[in-house]
Design an enzyme around this catalytic site. Structure first.
Site, PDB file in Angstrom:
ATOM      1  N   LYS A 220       0.968  -1.055  -0.135  1.00 30.09           N
ATOM      2  CA  LYS A 220       0.053   0.038   0.044  1.00 30.09           C
ATOM      3  C   LYS A 220       0.936   1.318  -0.107  1.00 30.09           C
ATOM      4  O   LYS A 220       2.131   1.058   0.287  1.00 30.09           O
ATOM      5  CB  LYS A 220      -1.102   0.030   1.284  1.00 30.09           C
ATOM      6  CG  LYS A 220      -0.067   0.235   2.757  1.00 30.09           C
ATOM      7  CD  LYS A 220      -1.227  -0.259   3.739  1.00 30.09           C
ATOM      8  CE  LYS A 220      -0.433  -0.337   4.949  1.00 30.09           C
ATOM      9  NZ  LYS A 220      -1.151  -0.864   6.309  1.00 30.09           N
TER      10      LYS A 220
ATOM     11  N   ARG B 222     -11.073  -0.683  14.511  1.00 37.71           N
ATOM     12  CA  ARG B 222     -10.885  -0.201  13.291  1.00 37.71           C
ATOM     13  C   ARG B 222     -12.305  -0.785  12.742  1.00 37.71           C
ATOM     14  O   ARG B 222     -13.077  -1.429  13.224  1.00 37.71           O
ATOM     15  CB  ARG B 222      -9.698  -0.239  12.714  1.00 37.71           C
ATOM     16  CG  ARG B 222      -9.297   0.773  11.536  1.00 37.71           C
ATOM     17  CD  ARG B 222      -8.048   0.990  11.218  1.00 37.71           C
ATOM     18  NE  ARG B 222      -7.559  -0.270  10.579  1.00 37.71           N
ATOM     19  CZ  ARG B 222      -6.095  -0.167  10.224  1.00 37.71           C
ATOM     20  NH1 ARG B 222      -5.441   0.861  10.348  1.00 37.71           N
ATOM     21  NH2 ARG B 222      -5.772  -1.464   9.900  1.00 37.71           N
TER      22      ARG B 222
ATOM     23  N   HIS C 274      -6.227  -7.783  12.943  1.00 36.06           N
ATOM     24  CA  HIS C 274      -5.007  -7.102  12.842  1.00 36.06           C
ATOM     25  C   HIS C 274      -4.662  -6.525  14.138  1.00 36.06           C
ATOM     26  O   HIS C 274      -5.516  -6.211  15.012  1.00 36.06           O
ATOM     27  CB  HIS C 274      -5.368  -5.587  12.114  1.00 36.06           C
ATOM     28  CG  HIS C 274      -4.279  -4.766  11.745  1.00 36.06           C
ATOM     29  ND1 HIS C 274      -3.080  -5.277  11.165  1.00 36.06           N
ATOM     30  CD2 HIS C 274      -4.171  -3.578  11.726  1.00 36.06           C
ATOM     31  CE1 HIS C 274      -1.924  -4.303  11.031  1.00 36.06           C
ATOM     32  NE2 HIS C 274      -2.997  -3.155  11.426  1.00 36.06           N
TER      33      HIS C 274
ATOM     34  N   ARG D 124       1.014 -10.829   7.013  1.00 43.45           N
ATOM     35  CA  ARG D 124       1.022  -9.506   5.999  1.00 43.45           C
ATOM     36  C   ARG D 124       2.103  -8.911   6.532  1.00 43.45           C
ATOM     37  O   ARG D 124       2.298  -8.020   7.283  1.00 43.45           O
ATOM     38  CB  ARG D 124      -0.419  -8.833   6.209  1.00 43.45           C
ATOM     39  CG  ARG D 124      -1.566  -9.725   6.010  1.00 43.45           C
ATOM     40  CD  ARG D 124      -2.825  -8.850   6.122  1.00 43.45           C
ATOM     41  NE  ARG D 124      -2.973  -8.113   7.140  1.00 43.45           N
ATOM     42  CZ  ARG D 124      -3.370  -8.654   8.448  1.00 43.45           C
ATOM     43  NH1 ARG D 124      -3.868 -10.132   8.475  1.00 43.45           N
ATOM     44  NH2 ARG D 124      -3.452  -7.944   9.604  1.00 43.45           N
TER      45      ARG D 124
ATOM     46  N   TYR E  90      15.429  31.590   4.873  1.00 39.42           N
ATOM     47  CA  TYR E  90      14.207  32.423   5.265  1.00 39.42           C
ATOM     48  C   TYR E  90      14.133  32.765   6.844  1.00 39.42           C
ATOM     49  O   TYR E  90      14.335  31.810   7.560  1.00 39.42           O
ATOM     50  CB  TYR E  90      12.923  31.736   4.781  1.00 39.42           C
ATOM     51  CG  TYR E  90      12.686  31.621   3.628  1.00 39.42           C
ATOM     52  CD1 TYR E  90      12.479  32.740   2.682  1.00 39.42           C
ATOM     53  CD2 TYR E  90      12.558  30.446   3.086  1.00 39.42           C
ATOM     54  CE1 TYR E  90      12.115  32.575   1.267  1.00 39.42           C
ATOM     55  CE2 TYR E  90      12.303  30.310   1.604  1.00 39.42           C
ATOM     56  CZ  TYR E  90      12.164  31.263   0.860  1.00 39.42           C
ATOM     57  OH  TYR E  90      11.760  31.170  -0.593  1.00 39.42           O
TER      58      TYR E  90
ATOM     59  N   CYS F 279      14.088  25.086   2.493  1.00 42.28           N
ATOM     60  CA  CYS F 279      13.126  25.854   1.952  1.00 42.28           C
ATOM     61  C   CYS F 279      12.289  24.648   1.078  1.00 42.28           C
ATOM     62  O   CYS F 279      12.337  23.482   1.440  1.00 42.28           O
ATOM     63  CB  CYS F 279      14.021  26.476   0.655  1.00 42.28           C
ATOM     64  SG  CYS F 279      15.197  27.567   1.336  1.00 42.28           S
TER      65      CYS F 279
ATOM     66  N   ASP G  87      12.331  23.617  -2.066  1.00 44.41           N
ATOM     67  CA  ASP G  87      13.246  22.749  -2.839  1.00 44.41           C
ATOM     68  C   ASP G  87      14.583  22.652  -2.769  1.00 44.41           C
ATOM     69  O   ASP G  87      15.335  22.127  -3.515  1.00 44.41           O
ATOM     70  CB  ASP G  87      12.954  23.372  -4.517  1.00 44.41           C
ATOM     71  CG  ASP G  87      11.535  23.767  -4.546  1.00 44.41           C
ATOM     72  OD1 ASP G  87      10.764  22.807  -4.826  1.00 44.41           O
ATOM     73  OD2 ASP G  87      11.217  25.133  -4.656  1.00 44.41           O
TER      74      ASP G  87
HETATM   75  C1  LIG Z   1      -0.598  -1.818   6.824  1.00 47.17           C
HETATM   76  C2  LIG Z   1      -1.059  -3.041   7.209  1.00 47.17           C
HETATM   77  C3  LIG Z   1      -0.280  -4.208   7.339  1.00 47.17           C
HETATM   78  C4  LIG Z   1       1.215  -4.215   7.637  1.00 47.17           C
HETATM   79  O1  LIG Z   1       1.474  -3.891   8.722  1.00 47.17           O
HETATM   80  P1  LIG Z   1       3.174  -3.673   8.842  1.00 47.17           P
HETATM   81  O2  LIG Z   1       3.389  -3.132  10.429  1.00 47.17           O
HETATM   82  O3  LIG Z   1       3.723  -2.623   8.010  1.00 47.17           O
HETATM   83  O4  LIG Z   1       3.906  -4.795   8.937  1.00 47.17           O
HETATM   84  C5  LIG Z   1      -0.871  -5.432   7.855  1.00 47.17           C
HETATM   85  N1  LIG Z   1      -2.116  -5.545   8.002  1.00 47.17           N
HETATM   86  C6  LIG Z   1      -3.060  -4.432   7.583  1.00 47.17           C
HETATM   87  C7  LIG Z   1      -4.464  -4.638   7.747  1.00 47.17           C
HETATM   88  C8  LIG Z   1      -2.477  -3.254   7.435  1.00 47.17           C
HETATM   89  O5  LIG Z   1      -3.416  -2.188   7.195  1.00 47.17           O
END
Ligand SMILES: *Cc1c(COP(=O)(O)O)cnc(C)c1O
Length: 372
Positions: free
Chosen positions: A38, A135, A165, A218, A264, A310, A312
């Site tokens: 992602k 979530r 998660h 994941r 600046y 700055c 850039d």
């Molecule tokens: C982003 C995400 C991950 C990956 O998490 P990391 O800590 O970067 O390994 C896994 N599961 C879900 C649902 C996520 O949103």
């Protein structure tokens, strides 16, 4: 497009390959790796990372939005792709047609999606279970049964997976993760038939708790070689290889007399006659203004950014006259010195995840594969 400005991010695809291979070796054979790509592959460049991850044996890619998944399909990626975030019902038709897996958390979503799915297609779904993140995701058996009922009552869906998660897997105390895992297993047991791919772990859990590996993990931040937290860094089961280097070159060098203002607002004033270098990188590139005083590396030597950054450009205080064109490393290793994303993150009061996704698209990503 040709790059003229020397500011660039160098991404080491071999490091990504090695991190995946090492994780696969560490986890049980029955556990697959889902590569989380992602946010443009955590800023590393999604397409190259996706290809590398598949090559290294990942069975699936995971993104946050349908847009990210469609982009991968448009670029010719045929691998399985899971959209982990919440999707509006309108995505159902497109996702089904492209074979993209969608995350679902309630039966009503599915009911509304049925008429959108073309005949002859079935939408691949993963049921999201909230075990403590607060979530998306269902939280009880009744909601799970409702989802199962809808799925079983139509040919519009194919149940591909179930996942949760972890909220605190990168912390020292394992209690919360333990509780989450147990809740997850209890709800997974309520499926009349166990979904093909049951997955829970992010990078931190994959590295710290191989006992939670299930069918897949994941793998996000640590696929790119970055430990999820300082704590996890002290417990790594194998060495992670960082893939990302941010470099530029000295664009201009001059001697400023004592008492000269730099940048600046003149917030920095030379204390004596000083060599000041200008770098062609600024906050529009992701070098946030809060990074004033952050050090950079030239030939393995640290020297500070001075004055306000700055849009850039920015200025650095050189210890002596150095030639224009000298290589400058802002993130990465050079000689015995290394500046990691964590150092920027500490200065900005954030986490390395945010640094990775903050380097702007204007900075070209250059790919190479180191060996060894
Ligand atoms: C982003 C995400 C991950 C990956 O998490 P990391 O800590 O970067 O390994 C896994 N599961 C879900 C649902 C996520 O949103």
């Amino acid at each position: 497009m040709e790059n003229y400005r020397p500011t660039k991010a160098i991404v080491d695809l071999q490091a990504i390959r090695d991190n995946i291979k090492n994780l696969r070796q560490y986890l049980p054979n029955s556990t697959s790796v889902i590569a989380v790509v992602k946010a443009d592959g955590y800023g590393h460049g999604v397409l190259e990372v996706a290809r590398t991850a598949i090559e290294a044996g990942s069975i699936m890619l995971a993104v946050a939005t349908l847009e990210e998944a469609v982009h991968l399909r448009d670029c010719g990626i045929t691998a399985d792709i899971l959209v982990m975030g919440p999707s509006p019902v309108v995505v159902a038709e497109k996702a089904a047609a492209l074979g993209i897996h969608i995350t679902v958390s309630d039966a009503e979503w599915l009911r509304q999606a049925v008429p959108k799915i073309g005949s002859g297609f079935s939408l691949k779904v993963h049921v999201k279970i909230d075990t403590g993140m607060g979530r998306i995701g269902l939280r009880d058996e009744k909601s799970l049964n409702d989802i199962v009922d809808v799925i079983q009552g139509t040919s519009a869906f194919s149940l591909e997976g179930a996942f949760t998660h972890f909220a605190c897997a990168d912390e020292e105390d394992p209690k919360k993760s333990e509780i989450q895992f147990k809740r997850f297993m209890d709800l997974v047991a309520a499926f009349p038939e166990r979904p093909r791919l049951v997955h829970a772990s992010n990078s931190a859990a994959a590295l710290l708790y191989p006992e939670y590996a299930l069918d897949a993990v994941r793998f996000g931040i640590s696929m790119y070689g970055i430990p999820p937290s300082r704590y996890v860094e002290t417990k790594l089961p194998f060495q992670l290889k960082r893939a990302f280097t941010l470099q530029t070159e000295l664009a201009y060098v001059k001697l400023l007399e004592k008492g000269s203002g730099v940048g600046y607002g003149g917030t920095y004033e030379t204390e004596q006659s000083e060599w000041i270098g200008t770098l062609p990188i600024g906050y529009a590139d992701g070098l946030k203004r809060g990074l004033r005083n952050q050090e950079i590396l030239i030939a393995g030597e640290r020297m500070p950014i001075v004055g306000s950054i700055c849009m850039d450009q920015c200025m650095v205080k050189l210890p002596r006259e150095l030639p224009v064109g000298e290589k400058v490393t802002l993130i990465g290793r050079e000689g015995n010195e290394e500046i990691q994303m964590e150092e920027w993150a500490d200065r900005l009061g954030t986490i390395p995840y945010e640094i990775a996704v903050t380097i702007a698209r204007r900075v070209p990503r250059i790919y190479h594969s180191s060996h060894g």
